[in-house]
Write a protein that holds these residues in place. Structure first.
Motif, PDB file in Angstrom:
ATOM      1  N   ALA A  66       0.807  -1.227   0.000  1.00  0.00           N
ATOM      2  CA  ALA A  66       0.000   0.000   0.000  1.00  0.00           C
ATOM      3  C   ALA A  66       0.839   1.275   0.000  1.00  0.00           C
ATOM      4  CB  ALA A  66      -0.981   0.009   1.181  1.00  0.00           C
ATOM      5  N   SER A  67       2.080   1.189  -0.483  1.00  0.00           N
ATOM      6  CA  SER A  67       2.976   2.359  -0.522  1.00  0.00           C
ATOM      7  C   SER A  67       3.053   3.045   0.829  1.00  0.00           C
ATOM      8  CB  SER A  67       2.510   3.368  -1.588  1.00  0.00           C
ATOM      9  OG  SER A  67       2.502   2.772  -2.849  1.00  0.00           O
ATOM     10  N   TYR A  68       2.947   2.272   1.898  1.00  0.00           N
ATOM     11  CA  TYR A  68       2.833   2.828   3.236  1.00  0.00           C
ATOM     12  C   TYR A  68       4.084   3.593   3.660  1.00  0.00           C
ATOM     13  CZ  TYR A  68       1.307   3.111   8.105  1.00  0.00           C
ATOM     14  OH  TYR A  68       0.917   3.576   9.329  1.00  0.00           O
ATOM     15  N   ALA A  69       5.243   3.151   3.194  1.00  0.00           N
ATOM     16  CA  ALA A  69       6.491   3.799   3.618  1.00  0.00           C
ATOM     17  C   ALA A  69       6.506   5.279   3.273  1.00  0.00           C
ATOM     18  CB  ALA A  69       7.694   3.101   2.991  1.00  0.00           C
ATOM     19  N   THR A  70       5.905   5.636   2.149  1.00  0.00           N
ATOM     20  CA  THR A  70       5.923   7.041   1.726  1.00  0.00           C
ATOM     21  C   THR A  70       4.980   7.904   2.548  1.00  0.00           C
ATOM     22  OG1 THR A  70       4.254   6.591   0.032  1.00  0.00           O
ATOM     23  CG2 THR A  70       6.550   6.414  -0.631  1.00  0.00           C
ATOM     24  N   ARG A 100      10.217   6.485   9.180  1.00  0.00           N
ATOM     25  CA  ARG A 100      10.611   5.681   8.019  1.00  0.00           C
ATOM     26  C   ARG A 100      12.019   5.114   8.209  1.00  0.00           C
ATOM     27  NH1 ARG A 100       9.027   9.151   4.433  1.00  0.00           N
ATOM     28  NH2 ARG A 100      11.056  10.106   4.067  1.00  0.00           N
ATOM     29  N   LYS A 101      12.914   5.940   8.734  1.00  0.00           N
ATOM     30  CA  LYS A 101      14.286   5.471   8.965  1.00  0.00           C
ATOM     31  C   LYS A 101      14.317   4.363  10.014  1.00  0.00           C
ATOM     32  CE  LYS A 101      16.275   9.962   7.743  1.00  0.00           C
ATOM     33  NZ  LYS A 101      16.944  11.173   8.264  1.00  0.00           N
ATOM     34  N   LYS A 102      13.505   4.527  11.064  1.00  0.00           N
ATOM     35  CA  LYS A 102      13.435   3.492  12.099  1.00  0.00           C
ATOM     36  C   LYS A 102      12.909   2.187  11.505  1.00  0.00           C
ATOM     37  CE  LYS A 102      11.281   2.229  16.487  1.00  0.00           C
ATOM     38  NZ  LYS A 102      10.309   2.602  17.540  1.00  0.00           N
ATOM     39  N   LEU A 103      11.902   2.294  10.638  1.00  0.00           N
ATOM     40  CA  LEU A 103      11.359   1.117   9.980  1.00  0.00           C
ATOM     41  C   LEU A 103      12.434   0.385   9.196  1.00  0.00           C
ATOM     42  CD1 LEU A 103       9.084  -0.680   8.715  1.00  0.00           C
ATOM     43  CD2 LEU A 103       8.838   1.106   6.990  1.00  0.00           C
TER      44      LEU A 103
END
Length: 255
Positions: A103-107, A114-117
């Motif tokens: 689902a393009s969730y990172a964006t 995002r970096k932690k992910l």
């Protein structure tokens, strides 16, 4: 048609008092509605499934939501775990052969989250494992600075539908989404809820830099078939990532 009196007065009182429902409550309502909307959307699932089949070992699915992707992954018969994108809760100690984020969730995440992910994904990824992530290519620039899309009306079930209005600010790389959920009950009354979001499109170059900084590299980008009716998305790709030790000098873009 008439509104339910006790419900109709709530937003008026909230506006006068300068308040509103608790933020967490609003987010829960929005998440549930979003899950219901995309439950029948098959976008990205064929491409993700094909890439998952190329991997081995346990699977970690991030932000599983209502189980839209989980239902397709489960029949593979592999050990599966789920976690939120912010990796809250107990630390994941398992070594996964495949980590999936759809689902393009990172964006949609703030840079810090995002970096932690990416850092946590790298930590729990097996040496030969793959991180699969769908990403909207925000590097396209439209001819017009602002693209407005007319209202779209979609039926959720027999007694409810939603109206979506989207506009894209191509100059600033953002998408504004306004969604009204209207539900009817058996006595001819109705209730309307409004949800709005401003979504920032993140450049692919920045995402690659963040991945690399957290020990991940992009092996290839595979095209994802997008419904022509999907507004604001000109290109959607599935990024196949691995630890930097497996990275290559040049990313392969599949036609």
């Amino acid at each position: 048609m008439k509104t339910t009196p006790e419900r109709a007065i709530d937003p008026i009182l909230e506006a006068l008092e300068g308040g509103g429902p608790p933020r967490v409550q609003r987010e829960i309502f929005g998440i549930r509605l979003y899950d219901q909307i995309i439950s029948r959307d098959l976008t990205e699932i064929p491409e993700i499934m094909a890439a998952v089949r190329e991997t081995h070992g346990p699977i970690l699915e991030l932000t599983s939501g209502s189980g839209r992707l989980t239902r397709s992954l489960s029949p593979l018969g592999r050990e599966m775990s789920v976690a939120e994108a912010d990796m809250t809760g107990p630390k994941l100690e398992e070594t996964y052969g495949c980590v999936v984020l759809g689902a393009s969730y990172a964006t949609l995440l703030e840079p810090r989250r995002r970096k932690k992910l990416f850092r946590e994904v790298n930590r729990c990824l097996a040496p030969e494992g793959r991180f699969l992530m769908s990403v909207v290519n925000a590097d396209h620039r439209a001819e017009l600075e602002v693209i407005n899309r007319g209202a779209t009306i979609s039926q959720l079930d027999q007694d409810s539908f939603f109206v979506t209005v989207e506009s894209r600010d191509a100059l600033n790389g953002a998408l504004h989404v306004s969604m009204s959920h209207i539900s009817f009950n058996e006595h001819g009354t109705y209730r309307s809820s409004e949800y709005t979001s401003d979504i920032a499109f993140v450049s692919t170059e920045l995402i690659e830099e963040e991945l690399s900084a957290e020990g991940l590299g992009v092996l290839e980008r595979r095209p994802i078939t997008v419904d022509p009716e999907t507004a604001g998305i000109q290109e959607l790709n599935l990024w196949v990532c691995a630890g930097n030790q497996q990275g290559q000098t040049e990313v392969e873009d599949r036609p």
